[in-house]
Design a protein around this motif. Structure first.
Motif, PDB file in Angstrom:
ATOM      1  N   VAL A  55      43.452 -20.981 -23.615  1.00 14.96           N
ATOM      2  CA  VAL A  55      41.964 -21.507 -23.442  1.00 14.96           C
ATOM      3  C   VAL A  55      41.449 -22.478 -24.234  1.00 14.96           C
ATOM      4  N   ALA A  56      42.608 -22.757 -25.345  1.00 13.05           N
ATOM      5  CA  ALA A  56      42.022 -23.712 -26.415  1.00 13.05           C
ATOM      6  C   ALA A  56      41.754 -25.085 -25.933  1.00 13.05           C
ATOM      7  N   PRO A  57      40.781 -25.885 -26.488  1.00 14.04           N
ATOM      8  CA  PRO A  57      40.330 -27.135 -25.735  1.00 14.04           C
ATOM      9  C   PRO A  57      41.530 -28.320 -26.076  1.00 14.04           C
ATOM     10  N   ARG A  58      41.895 -28.902 -25.057  1.00 17.86           N
ATOM     11  CA  ARG A  58      43.157 -29.815 -25.229  1.00 17.86           C
ATOM     12  C   ARG A  58      42.300 -30.969 -25.880  1.00 17.86           C
ATOM     13  N   ILE A  59      40.883 -31.472 -25.700  1.00 16.80           N
ATOM     14  CA  ILE A  59      39.899 -32.301 -26.441  1.00 16.80           C
ATOM     15  C   ILE A  59      38.762 -31.534 -26.486  1.00 16.80           C
ATOM     16  N   THR A  60      38.383 -31.457 -27.717  1.00 12.09           N
ATOM     17  CA  THR A  60      36.946 -30.867 -27.666  1.00 12.09           C
ATOM     18  C   THR A  60      35.870 -31.819 -27.194  1.00 12.09           C
ATOM     19  N   GLN A  61      34.551 -31.390 -26.473  1.00 15.85           N
ATOM     20  CA  GLN A  61      33.486 -31.816 -26.298  1.00 15.85           C
ATOM     21  C   GLN A  61      33.197 -32.811 -27.171  1.00 15.85           C
ATOM     22  N   GLY A 115      35.071 -23.536 -11.528  1.00 15.28           N
ATOM     23  CA  GLY A 115      35.453 -22.717 -12.741  1.00 15.28           C
ATOM     24  C   GLY A 115      35.342 -23.417 -13.884  1.00 15.28           C
ATOM     25  N   CYS A 116      34.020 -23.903 -14.197  1.00 11.53           N
ATOM     26  CA  CYS A 116      33.856 -24.639 -15.272  1.00 11.53           C
ATOM     27  C   CYS A 116      32.951 -23.778 -16.112  1.00 11.53           C
ATOM     28  N   ALA A 117      33.308 -23.154 -17.223  1.00  9.16           N
ATOM     29  CA  ALA A 117      32.878 -22.217 -17.995  1.00  9.16           C
ATOM     30  C   ALA A 117      31.802 -22.764 -18.628  1.00  9.16           C
ATOM     31  N   LEU A 126      28.644 -23.745 -16.470  1.00 10.59           N
ATOM     32  CA  LEU A 126      28.079 -22.706 -16.042  1.00 10.59           C
ATOM     33  C   LEU A 126      27.215 -22.297 -17.369  1.00 10.59           C
ATOM     34  N   ASN A 127      27.813 -21.958 -18.464  1.00 10.46           N
ATOM     35  CA  ASN A 127      26.941 -21.707 -19.430  1.00 10.46           C
ATOM     36  C   ASN A 127      25.533 -22.729 -19.865  1.00 10.46           C
ATOM     37  N   MET A 128      26.028 -23.979 -20.018  1.00  9.36           N
ATOM     38  CA  MET A 128      24.831 -24.730 -20.073  1.00  9.36           C
ATOM     39  C   MET A 128      23.719 -24.827 -18.974  1.00  9.36           C
ATOM     40  N   HIS A 129      24.391 -24.845 -17.880  1.00  6.87           N
ATOM     41  CA  HIS A 129      23.381 -25.029 -16.655  1.00  6.87           C
ATOM     42  C   HIS A 129      22.307 -23.511 -16.563  1.00  6.87           C
ATOM     43  N   LEU A 130      23.083 -22.451 -16.758  1.00  6.90           N
ATOM     44  CA  LEU A 130      22.345 -21.047 -16.842  1.00  6.90           C
ATOM     45  C   LEU A 130      21.271 -20.929 -17.764  1.00  6.90           C
ATOM     46  N   GLY A 131      21.544 -21.818 -18.785  1.00  3.93           N
ATOM     47  CA  GLY A 131      20.591 -21.869 -20.178  1.00  3.93           C
ATOM     48  C   GLY A 131      19.214 -22.700 -19.511  1.00  3.93           C
ATOM     49  N   ILE A 132      19.618 -23.859 -19.043  1.00  5.69           N
ATOM     50  CA  ILE A 132      18.643 -24.695 -18.336  1.00  5.69           C
ATOM     51  C   ILE A 132      17.801 -24.111 -17.527  1.00  5.69           C
ATOM     52  N   ALA A 133      18.457 -23.501 -16.298  1.00  6.16           N
ATOM     53  CA  ALA A 133      17.912 -22.752 -15.277  1.00  6.16           C
ATOM     54  C   ALA A 133      17.000 -21.698 -15.757  1.00  6.16           C
ATOM     55  N   ARG A 134      17.430 -20.753 -16.823  1.00  7.67           N
ATOM     56  CA  ARG A 134      16.578 -19.968 -17.296  1.00  7.67           C
ATOM     57  C   ARG A 134      15.268 -20.414 -17.810  1.00  7.67           C
ATOM     58  N   LYS A 135      15.512 -21.533 -18.662  1.00  8.06           N
ATOM     59  CA  LYS A 135      14.293 -22.152 -19.413  1.00  8.06           C
ATOM     60  C   LYS A 135      13.347 -22.659 -18.438  1.00  8.06           C
ATOM     61  N   LEU A 136      13.743 -23.244 -17.061  1.00  8.40           N
ATOM     62  CA  LEU A 136      12.765 -23.695 -16.196  1.00  8.40           C
ATOM     63  C   LEU A 136      12.289 -22.520 -15.370  1.00  8.40           C
ATOM     64  N   GLY A 137      12.642 -21.402 -15.614  1.00  7.87           N
ATOM     65  CA  GLY A 137      11.927 -20.202 -14.981  1.00  7.87           C
ATOM     66  C   GLY A 137      12.605 -19.868 -13.662  1.00  7.87           C
ATOM     67  N   VAL A 138      13.765 -20.386 -13.163  1.00  7.07           N
ATOM     68  CA  VAL A 138      14.505 -19.991 -11.879  1.00  7.07           C
ATOM     69  C   VAL A 138      14.645 -18.520 -12.035  1.00  7.07           C
ATOM     70  N   LEU A 145      39.818 -30.910 -19.660  1.00  6.91           N
ATOM     71  CA  LEU A 145      40.220 -30.878 -21.291  1.00  6.91           C
ATOM     72  C   LEU A 145      39.908 -29.594 -21.909  1.00  6.91           C
ATOM     73  N   ARG A 146      39.290 -28.593 -21.195  1.00  3.49           N
ATOM     74  CA  ARG A 146      38.985 -27.159 -21.567  1.00  3.49           C
ATOM     75  C   ARG A 146      38.081 -27.161 -22.634  1.00  3.49           C
ATOM     76  N   PHE A 147      36.811 -27.760 -22.268  1.00  6.09           N
ATOM     77  CA  PHE A 147      35.550 -27.688 -23.293  1.00  6.09           C
ATOM     78  C   PHE A 147      35.318 -26.116 -23.333  1.00  6.09           C
ATOM     79  N   ALA A 148      35.130 -25.983 -24.636  1.00  4.68           N
ATOM     80  CA  ALA A 148      34.791 -24.487 -24.569  1.00  4.68           C
ATOM     81  C   ALA A 148      33.091 -24.259 -24.585  1.00  4.68           C
ATOM     82  N   PRO A 149      32.617 -23.268 -23.914  1.00  2.00           N
ATOM     83  CA  PRO A 149      31.241 -22.863 -23.717  1.00  2.00           C
ATOM     84  C   PRO A 149      30.730 -22.869 -25.095  1.00  2.00           C
ATOM     85  N   ILE A 150      29.395 -23.264 -25.072  1.00  2.00           N
ATOM     86  CA  ILE A 150      28.631 -23.417 -26.384  1.00  2.00           C
ATOM     87  C   ILE A 150      28.056 -21.973 -26.161  1.00  2.00           C
TER      88      ILE A 150
END
Length: 153
Positions: A3-9, A52-54, A57-69, A145-150
């Motif tokens: 799961v190591a990035p091929r190229i980092t974000q 299957g984009c971790a 998913l991680n980024m947009h879950l955070g945004i949705a939570r901040k929006l009060g979804v 490119l296997r960007f790692a979730p932040i």
């Protein structure tokens, strides 16, 4: 499987700033269209699940939570057809998002579009379609490119 990035974000952004900027500009155009941000975030979550984009998913879950979804909508979006908490507009948009993300079920596209027309104007449909294309592009870059979730501590 690694799961190591091929190229980092960060490296992708340095290598391909014009590509990054174009995708960001498309996202800003969708945001400026007047579509509800909570709706577009639900679409981004469902599409990122399908792809299957971790990272996304991680980024947009955070945004949705901040929006009060509501948490229930976030928790059940993978099974939205079986949950009665989604509005007719959300259901139509989610069906359209799935139809455009999984072309293997092309026959469903006509029905999804007809349902979409019942809930959205032509302008809204254009921007929903752009939003769906945009997150699919980000997913393919991030997964490929296997960007790692932040993950924040």
């Amino acid at each position: 499987m690694s799961v190591a990035p091929r190229i980092t974000q960060q490296d992708f952004y340095k290598i391909a700033p014009a590509a990054r900027d174009a995708l960001i500009a498309l996202g800003k155009a969708v945001d400026a269209s007047g579509l509800p941000k909570d709706l577009t975030e639900l679409l981004k979550l469902r599409i990122s699940q399908m792809n299957g984009c971790a990272f996304c998913l991680n980024m947009h879950l955070g945004i949705a939570r901040k929006l009060g979804v509501p948490a229930a909508k976030l928790d059940l979006v993978a099974a939205w057809r079986d949950a009665d908490i989604y509005s007719a507009r959300e259901r139509a948009a989610l069906a359209w998002a799935e139809a455009l993300t999984d072309f293997a079920h092309g026959a469903a596209m006509d029905g999804a579009y007809e349902a979409l027309q019942q809930e959205f104007s032509q302008d809204e449909i254009a921007f929903l379609t752009a939003a769906i294309a945009n997150i699919n592009a980000w997913n393919r870059i991030s997964v490929g490119l296997r960007f790692a979730p932040i993950i924040e501590a």
